[in-house]
Design a protein around this motif. Structure first.
Motif, PDB file in Angstrom:
ATOM      1  N   THR A  10       0.842  -0.969  -0.080  1.00 18.17           N
ATOM      2  CA  THR A  10      -0.209  -0.142   0.203  1.00 18.17           C
ATOM      3  C   THR A  10       0.913   1.224   0.106  1.00 18.17           C
ATOM      4  OG1 THR A  10      -1.695  -1.147   1.093  1.00 18.17           O
ATOM      5  CG2 THR A  10      -1.852   0.933   1.285  1.00 18.17           C
ATOM      6  N   LYS A  11       1.970   1.414   0.663  1.00 18.60           N
ATOM      7  CA  LYS A  11       2.760   2.487   0.859  1.00 18.60           C
ATOM      8  C   LYS A  11       3.471   2.746  -0.447  1.00 18.60           C
ATOM      9  CE  LYS A  11       6.734  -0.257   2.615  1.00 18.60           C
ATOM     10  NZ  LYS A  11       8.055  -0.121   2.674  1.00 18.60           N
ATOM     11  N   ASP A  12       3.848   1.944  -1.216  1.00 17.40           N
ATOM     12  CA  ASP A  12       4.493   1.999  -2.713  1.00 17.40           C
ATOM     13  C   ASP A  12       3.402   2.598  -3.490  1.00 17.40           C
ATOM     14  OD1 ASP A  12       6.749   0.895  -1.834  1.00 17.40           O
ATOM     15  OD2 ASP A  12       6.229  -1.168  -2.311  1.00 17.40           O
ATOM     16  N   LEU A  13       1.975   2.077  -3.490  1.00 24.68           N
ATOM     17  CA  LEU A  13       1.076   2.720  -4.220  1.00 24.68           C
ATOM     18  C   LEU A  13       0.392   4.116  -3.821  1.00 24.68           C
ATOM     19  CD1 LEU A  13      -1.510  -0.484  -4.473  1.00 24.68           C
ATOM     20  CD2 LEU A  13      -0.058   0.355  -6.210  1.00 24.68           C
ATOM     21  N   GLU A  14       0.697   4.493  -2.370  1.00 24.10           N
ATOM     22  CA  GLU A  14       0.235   5.700  -2.216  1.00 24.10           C
ATOM     23  C   GLU A  14       1.263   6.633  -2.594  1.00 24.10           C
ATOM     24  OE1 GLU A  14      -0.239   5.304   2.332  1.00 24.10           O
ATOM     25  OE2 GLU A  14      -2.110   4.512   1.889  1.00 24.10           O
ATOM     26  N   LYS A  15       2.461   6.301  -3.070  1.00 24.96           N
ATOM     27  CA  LYS A  15       3.399   7.167  -3.472  1.00 24.96           C
ATOM     28  C   LYS A  15       3.119   7.668  -4.679  1.00 24.96           C
ATOM     29  CE  LYS A  15       7.382   5.162  -0.860  1.00 24.96           C
ATOM     30  NZ  LYS A  15       8.366   4.300  -0.970  1.00 24.96           N
ATOM     31  N   GLU A  16       2.440   6.866  -5.496  1.00 25.91           N
ATOM     32  CA  GLU A  16       2.171   7.071  -6.804  1.00 25.91           C
ATOM     33  C   GLU A  16       0.976   7.815  -7.262  1.00 25.91           C
ATOM     34  OE1 GLU A  16       4.098   6.418  -9.690  1.00 25.91           O
ATOM     35  OE2 GLU A  16       5.483   5.629  -8.461  1.00 25.91           O
ATOM     36  N   VAL A  17      -0.126   7.660  -6.158  1.00 30.29           N
ATOM     37  CA  VAL A  17      -1.451   8.381  -6.463  1.00 30.29           C
ATOM     38  C   VAL A  17      -1.245   9.962  -6.152  1.00 30.29           C
ATOM     39  CG1 VAL A  17      -2.714   6.257  -5.890  1.00 30.29           C
ATOM     40  CG2 VAL A  17      -2.220   8.066  -4.034  1.00 30.29           C
ATOM     41  N   GLU A  18      -2.140  10.871  -7.078  1.00 33.94           N
ATOM     42  CA  GLU A  18      -2.160  12.073  -6.893  1.00 33.94           C
ATOM     43  C   GLU A  18      -2.900  12.722  -5.687  1.00 33.94           C
ATOM     44  OE1 GLU A  18      -3.075  15.670 -10.052  1.00 33.94           O
ATOM     45  OE2 GLU A  18      -3.427  13.793 -10.596  1.00 33.94           O
ATOM     46  N   LEU A  19      -4.032  11.957  -5.468  1.00 31.33           N
ATOM     47  CA  LEU A  19      -5.077  12.407  -4.431  1.00 31.33           C
ATOM     48  C   LEU A  19      -4.468  12.079  -2.988  1.00 31.33           C
ATOM     49  CD1 LEU A  19      -8.616  11.807  -5.789  1.00 31.33           C
ATOM     50  CD2 LEU A  19      -7.513  13.921  -4.899  1.00 31.33           C
ATOM     51  N   GLU A  28     -11.013  13.831 -12.281  1.00 30.91           N
ATOM     52  CA  GLU A  28      -9.918  13.570 -13.203  1.00 30.91           C
ATOM     53  C   GLU A  28      -8.741  12.983 -12.461  1.00 30.91           C
ATOM     54  OE1 GLU A  28     -11.739  16.516 -12.857  1.00 30.91           O
ATOM     55  OE2 GLU A  28     -12.696  16.326 -14.695  1.00 30.91           O
ATOM     56  N   LYS A  29      -8.405  13.467 -11.065  1.00 26.86           N
ATOM     57  CA  LYS A  29      -7.564  13.084 -10.172  1.00 26.86           C
ATOM     58  C   LYS A  29      -7.643  11.471  -9.919  1.00 26.86           C
ATOM     59  CE  LYS A  29      -6.070  17.325  -8.094  1.00 26.86           C
ATOM     60  NZ  LYS A  29      -5.983  18.127  -6.757  1.00 26.86           N
ATOM     61  N   VAL A  30      -8.932  11.203  -9.768  1.00 26.86           N
ATOM     62  CA  VAL A  30      -9.228   9.681  -9.514  1.00 26.86           C
ATOM     63  C   VAL A  30      -8.944   9.019 -10.685  1.00 26.86           C
ATOM     64  CG1 VAL A  30     -11.195   8.321  -8.888  1.00 26.86           C
ATOM     65  CG2 VAL A  30     -10.982  10.260  -7.634  1.00 26.86           C
ATOM     66  N   GLN A  31      -9.479   9.313 -11.893  1.00 23.87           N
ATOM     67  CA  GLN A  31      -9.045   8.622 -12.921  1.00 23.87           C
ATOM     68  C   GLN A  31      -7.422   8.354 -13.374  1.00 23.87           C
ATOM     69  OE1 GLN A  31     -11.096   6.743 -14.668  1.00 23.87           O
ATOM     70  NE2 GLN A  31     -12.643   7.424 -13.333  1.00 23.87           N
ATOM     71  N   SER A  32      -6.931   9.687 -13.176  1.00 21.23           N
ATOM     72  CA  SER A  32      -5.381   9.500 -13.166  1.00 21.23           C
ATOM     73  C   SER A  32      -4.630   8.581 -12.217  1.00 21.23           C
ATOM     74  CB  SER A  32      -4.847  10.919 -12.983  1.00 21.23           C
ATOM     75  OG  SER A  32      -3.433  10.958 -12.946  1.00 21.23           O
ATOM     76  N   ASP A  33      -5.291   8.464 -10.879  1.00 16.93           N
ATOM     77  CA  ASP A  33      -4.714   7.749 -10.094  1.00 16.93           C
ATOM     78  C   ASP A  33      -4.940   6.100 -10.587  1.00 16.93           C
ATOM     79  OD1 ASP A  33      -3.765   9.799  -8.543  1.00 16.93           O
ATOM     80  OD2 ASP A  33      -5.394   9.550  -7.060  1.00 16.93           O
TER      81      ASP A  33
END
Length: 178
Positions: A10-19, A28-33
């Motif tokens: 989860t911590k690795d995925l959280e680094k990649e998400v914009e929100l 738009e941010k959700v779709q980008s994530d």
């Protein structure tokens, strides 16, 4: 917040998400994530991964976002074929590249996973192989990877143009230096 991710922490995925916490929500941010998370799974060979964003409404016009992830299986390379090769057989060319066809006994290696970067590297390995054999005009016309309809396997096709083979006679060097 993510749910269903076993292969990637989860911590690795959280680094990649914009929100992030306390940021402004937008679709738009959700779709980008979602796209970023899917890209991470595809780099690992999981082309059947599905990411579903869940919006949880809170009081005071706030929301929580949870990404439900179904990781899916790893997509393997089912078949490698070559078109245009006359001087060397498909098996000889397969031994010159790094990508391998999936077999049950190859569970210790990941060379049977599709990787676009490795496909580029394989083209360079083919070029080197042919150059070492005297084919100076060799060219990889195209390298195409096709995903099966079930999204669990790839078929890779290399289209090559061998050109003429150049042979050199005896080479000698003469020098008048002591």
């Amino acid at each position: 917040m993510t749910e269903g991710n076993d292969r990637i922490e989860t911590k690795d995925l959280e680094k990649e998400v914009e929100l992030k916490a306390r940021s402004i929500y937008s679709r738009e941010k959700v779709q980008s994530d979602v796209k970023r998370i899917l890209d991470i799974y595809r780099r690992g060979g999981r082309y059947t991964a599905v990411v579903t964003p869940k919006v949880i409404k809170l009081d005071e016009n706030r929301v929580n976002i949870a990404y439900e992830i179904t990781e899916g299986t790893v997509s393997r390379v089912e078949k490698i074929s070559f078109i245009g090769n006359d001087a060397y057989s498909d098996s000889e060319l397969e031994s010159a590249i790094r990508t391998e066809e999936a077999r049950w006994y190859k569970f210790l290696t990941d060379n049977d996973r599709y990787d676009p970067d490795r496909l580029q590297y394989d083209q360079e390995l083919l070029r080197r192989f042919y150059l070492n054999e005297g084919y100076a005009d060799f060219e990889v016309k195209s390298a195409h990877a096709e995903l099966s309809p079930e999204k669990d396997a790839f078929v890779i096709t290399f289209v090559v143009s061998e050109g003429a083979k150049y042979n050199f006679g005896d080479v000698s060097v003469e020098s008048e230096l002591p």
